[in-house]
Design an enzyme around this catalytic site. Structure first.
Site, PDB file in Angstrom:
ATOM      1  N   SER A 671       0.832  -1.196   0.000  1.00 47.69           N
ATOM      2  CA  SER A 671       0.000   0.000   0.000  1.00 47.69           C
ATOM      3  C   SER A 671       0.877   1.261   0.000  1.00 47.69           C
ATOM      4  O   SER A 671       1.631   1.486  -0.955  1.00 47.69           O
ATOM      5  CB  SER A 671      -0.958  -0.037   1.194  1.00 47.69           C
ATOM      6  OG  SER A 671      -1.957   0.943   1.074  1.00 47.69           O
ATOM      7  N   ASP A 744      -8.964  -4.695  -5.986  1.00 46.48           N
ATOM      8  CA  ASP A 744      -8.586  -3.776  -4.906  1.00 46.48           C
ATOM      9  C   ASP A 744      -9.675  -2.728  -4.712  1.00 46.48           C
ATOM     10  O   ASP A 744     -10.060  -2.039  -5.643  1.00 46.48           O
ATOM     11  CB  ASP A 744      -7.255  -3.103  -5.259  1.00 46.48           C
ATOM     12  CG  ASP A 744      -6.625  -2.375  -4.073  1.00 46.48           C
ATOM     13  OD1 ASP A 744      -7.370  -1.941  -3.184  1.00 46.48           O
ATOM     14  OD2 ASP A 744      -5.395  -2.263  -4.037  1.00 46.48           O
ATOM     15  N   HIS A 778      -7.516  -5.390  -1.539  1.00 48.16           N
ATOM     16  CA  HIS A 778      -6.297  -4.676  -1.125  1.00 48.16           C
ATOM     17  C   HIS A 778      -5.386  -5.561  -0.294  1.00 48.16           C
ATOM     18  O   HIS A 778      -4.168  -5.504  -0.403  1.00 48.16           O
ATOM     19  CB  HIS A 778      -6.690  -3.426  -0.333  1.00 48.16           C
ATOM     20  CG  HIS A 778      -5.549  -2.492  -0.084  1.00 48.16           C
ATOM     21  ND1 HIS A 778      -4.844  -1.893  -1.102  1.00 48.16           N
ATOM     22  CD2 HIS A 778      -4.988  -2.048   1.070  1.00 48.16           C
ATOM     23  CE1 HIS A 778      -3.896  -1.122  -0.591  1.00 48.16           C
ATOM     24  NE2 HIS A 778      -3.952  -1.210   0.725  1.00 48.16           N
TER      25      HIS A 778
END
Length: 808
Positions: A671, A744, A778
């Site tokens: 991330s 995601d 994610h």
């Protein structure tokens, strides 16, 4: 620069130069595979009396087949329309119970076959647990008896869990309110096959709507139709004998909560119009109060569509917000309202006011207090004492107030005023206890309350309990953990008068277990659980927290692991993996604080680099990467410079210890850590290769702020351009592995970020590899995906880090 951007824009229009590689799911080396396959210890729930213990078991990972089940993405939700529960729900498959004094747990009998259980809800008397079991065609209500270790299906009704937990207990613990699929639900529209009736049109009427880049939003009238059908429920009452009766008619119910004494029910109902630019929780809604027969008592809130808010992280909507029940009163509502129109740019003495309204909710609301910063919560005590808190992101300030709920003429007194990033000054959290309504309230013993804290300091971490004098506001320490070779977390208070608290103790190779400690008796410790270490192959790995300084003098830290079997005295130069995540601070003193405990259990999980101690790598995990901006300076004004400074300091420190070959260092992150990795490779030559998972690389695609940056692109275009690896793709000379979930849903890190960045790197001749994981969000949850990610990372590190010289 303009020519570079133009060239990249040309690249984005072309896809025929991308070489594709067909590859089935792969597995990492057996040493890593064995760690992934280690059984997961159960989650633990212990009742407030410390008597009964419930153990909830699940597999560590889903299967790719589970992720392939039908999924609709609507209004910020991800729903399985066939089963009517969140499509990404983590299911448990077994329940066991035990007395806290017993060593062995008892199997709960009667659980469903092939159980997929979730949404556990403890009864107010803590004797039963209601839960959902998801079968192929829907969700059903089940009930477990904690004392007798039995379970049974309570109803064959199909519940609707699309909007959250559909289970709500009556206060007498003799019945439940549940959200049920309505009998008049219409068939959903297959949007991939539906013939459009016209274009989709969005309108801007001149008001600024500077929203984050939300994902999974509604995008068409067909989406609106499907969302409404999936959100609608009929509310039923089900007794513990299985009797069903109507309670509320069909509507889009979002949240249901009983008053503390159980005579009223607060219900939030979503309304139209819907929005294509914000998630469902910013759709219009109203809040109504009903009695326990389902009769409307009073509408207490009516909130319009919230598409437009002032600019800034501390912006909020006008009107009543955060409405809840006072836990110390039979049926009294309280809420906050902005005094600055929700606009952080407006200069006012107080940002928020908090009001209350008692049953029957027809009188005028009464002011409780005003907060200097944005209101964040209240711990209720009694008629004369409550603790409120607020915070302000821009300067990281938080304040705590003690106030008299019965007399608003008494000015609230500030008892704590500090930076919430300053962990050393953290006074801890006030201890709560259950009252006669089975609600949590402030634990008060005469004029004394209690604070329970993590205990970070310059000398290390020593969790503590303080007495807090409610009149003088002075503290007195009554317990401080004395461990230097273990970590003791203070979990909760069982009986503060007797000194009985629940703690969790662990060490580097001792799996976390729960104990009862009597703080009034020396060395009084009673075990509650006895979980074994499932990762014994790495339990003797050398682990230490190292401390070092950046070139500007800022003190940093990281957790260092040496390879299995490494001889510390040999000083053999090994390859290293550096893993980190940048964090923004408004002052250097907070950024320099040590908040890593070397005694934490060594726990490898799918995203961890620790696995590679089995493969001959030194690992520097959770390396400190502070980005500091003091005063009027914003942290991101010097983001790249500080980023590179953090990395150089870390490598210098480990090299000075004699463990690594600094020419064979890889860097990785997930991330914002992926964003960090790409920037480090673009702006330094410190690393041999990088791994970037599920990141965002072009900040112009998140133009109204990202992470802790609240300025828009138009406020500070140089910040967005300088910080975007995509804009600096021509500088990339280091091999970079990009991994991203195709589904995601995190704000800003949509898959397009990795796809476009890879296209640019490919077009500019950089060494890179893009791995798109089917069905993954994610975070990655399918075992097939996790194993493949570990394989990809291992192959990349072996080729470009460990054996770098062979590939030059």
């Amino acid at each position: 620069m303009k020519n570079t951007i133009a060239f990249i824009a040309f690249l984005l229009l072309s896809s025929n130069f991308i070489a594709q590689e067909k590859l089935t799911y792969q597995k990492p080396p057996k040493e890593i595979l064995e760690l992934v396959d280690a059984p997961l210890a159960p989650s633990v729930w212990i009742d407030s009396n410390g008597e009964n213990v419930v153990l909830l078991y699940r597999d560590a990972y889903k299967s790719i087949a589970e992720l392939t089940e039908t999924e609709l993405r609507l209004g910020g939700l991800r729903i399985n329309p066939k089963t009517n529960i969140g499509s990404r729900t983590r299911y448990y498959n077994n329940i066991k119970v035990k007395k806290s004094t017993e060593k062995d747990a008892r199997q709960v009998v009667g659980l469903p076959e092939n159980a997929r259980i979730s949404n556990f809800s403890i009864s107010p008397n803590q004797k039963m647990i209601a839960f959902l079991n998801t079968s192929e065609d829907g969700v059903q209500l089940w009930l477990a008896d904690v004392e007798n270790a039995t379970a049974r299906k309570l109803s064959s009704l199909k519940l609707n869990a699309n909007m959250g937990n559909p289970i709500n207990w009556f206060k007498e613990s003799n019945a439940l309110l549940v959200n049920v699929i309505p009998s008049d639900r219409k068939e959903l529209i297959n949007t991939s096959e539906a013939v459009p009736e016209g274009p989709t049109i969005s309108v801007s009427d001149g008001e600024k709507a500077q929203n984050r880049t939300y994902q999974d939003l509604l995008s068409s009238p067909n989406d609106e139709y499907n969302f409404e059908q999936l959100a609608r429920s009929t509310v039923k009452k089900i007794t513990l004998t299985g009797e069903v009766s109507d309670f509320l008619p069909t509507a889009m119910y979002d949240d249901i909560e009983f008053s503390p004494e159980g005579s009223y029910v607060m219900v939030n109902t979503i309304k139209k119009p819907f929005s294509y630019i914000v998630p469902y929780y910013r759709f219009p809604f109203e809040t109504n109060i009903y009695d326990t027969n389902g009769n409307l008592v009073q509408k207490v809130n009516d909130v319009p569509l919230n598409e437009v808010q002032p600019k800034g992280f501390m912006a909020t909507r006008e009107g009543k917000r955060r409405m809840n029940w006072r836990s110390d009163k039979p049926a009294t509502l309280y809420w906050a309202e902005a005094l600055d129109k929700g606009d952080p740019e407006v200069k006012v003495d107080h940002r928020d006011a908090v009001y209350e309204l008692a049953a029957p909710f027809k009188a005028k609301e009464r002011l409780l207090l005003k907060t200097i910063n944005r209101y964040s919560g209240i711990i209720w005590g009694n008629d004369n004492i409550a603790i409120a808190s607020d915070y302000w992101w821009n300067d990281r300030n938080t304040k705590s107030y003690i106030f008299n709920p019965s007399n608003n003429s008494e000015a609230p007194k500030i008892i704590f005023d500090r930076s919430y990033q300053d962990r050393y000054s953290d006074p801890g959290n006030f201890v709560t206890t259950r009252n006669d309504y089975n609600e949590r309230v402030l634990e008060i013993n005469r004029n004394t309350a209690y604070l329970m804290g993590d205990g970070f300091s310059e000398k290390g971490q020593f969790p503590f309990i303080d007495e807090f004098n409610l009149k003088t506001h002075k503290t007195k320490r009554v317990y401080e953990s004395a461990y230097t070779d273990k970590l003791e977390n203070l979990n909760s208070a069982i009986d503060m008068k007797k000194g009985k608290i629940l703690v969790r103790i662990e060490s580097q190779n001792e799996y976390p277990n729960y104990y009862f400690r009597n703080i009034k008796k020396k060395n009084d410790l009673t075990p509650v659980t006895s979980f074994e270490n499932p990762f014994k192959s790495i339990q003797n790995v050398h682990k230490e927290v190292i401390y070092y300084k950046r070139d500007d003098g800022l003190e940093l830290e990281g957790t260092l692991y040496l390879p299995i079997g490494y001889d510390v005295n040999s000083k053999e130069k090994m390859p290293m993996i550096l893993w980190a995540y940048p964090r923004e601070y408004k002052d250097k003193s907070s950024a320099a604080q040590s908040t890593t405990n070397p005694n934490e259990f060594i726990y490898p999980y799918y995203g961890s680099p620790i696995y590679w101690v089995t493969q001959g790598y030194v690992v520097l995990d959770d390396a400190a990467f502070p980005i500091v901006g003091e005063g009027d300076e914003q942290p991101n004004d010097t983001f790249v410079t500080q980023l590179v400074g953090n990395a150089k300091a870390a490598i210098d420190a480990v090299e000075e210890m004699g463990y690594i070959d600094r020419n064979r260092v890889g860097v990785g992150g997930h991330s914002y850590g992926a964003f960090m990795t790409a920037n480090l490779l673009s702006h330094s030559n410190l690393f041999a290769a990088g791994i970037a998972r599920s990141g965002a690389y072009n900040r112009t695609l998140t133009p109204f702020g990202f992470q802790s940056e609240e300025r828009s692109y138009w406020d500070s275009p140089e910040t967005y351009n300088t910080m975007s690896p995509f804009m600096n793709a021509d500088k990339m000379k280091t091999p970079l592995l990009l991994i991203h979930g195709e589904a995601d849903n995190n704000s800003g890190t949509y898959p397009l970020q990795s796809e476009r960045y890879f296209n640019a790197l490919k077009g500019l001749g950089a060494t890179s590899r893009l791995v798109m994981l089917p069905k993954e969000s994610h975070g990655y949850s399918a075992k097939e995906s996790v194993l493949h990610v570990l394989w990809e990372q291992h192959e990349w590190l072996e080729k470009y880090v460990k054996n770098k010289e062979d590939n030059e």
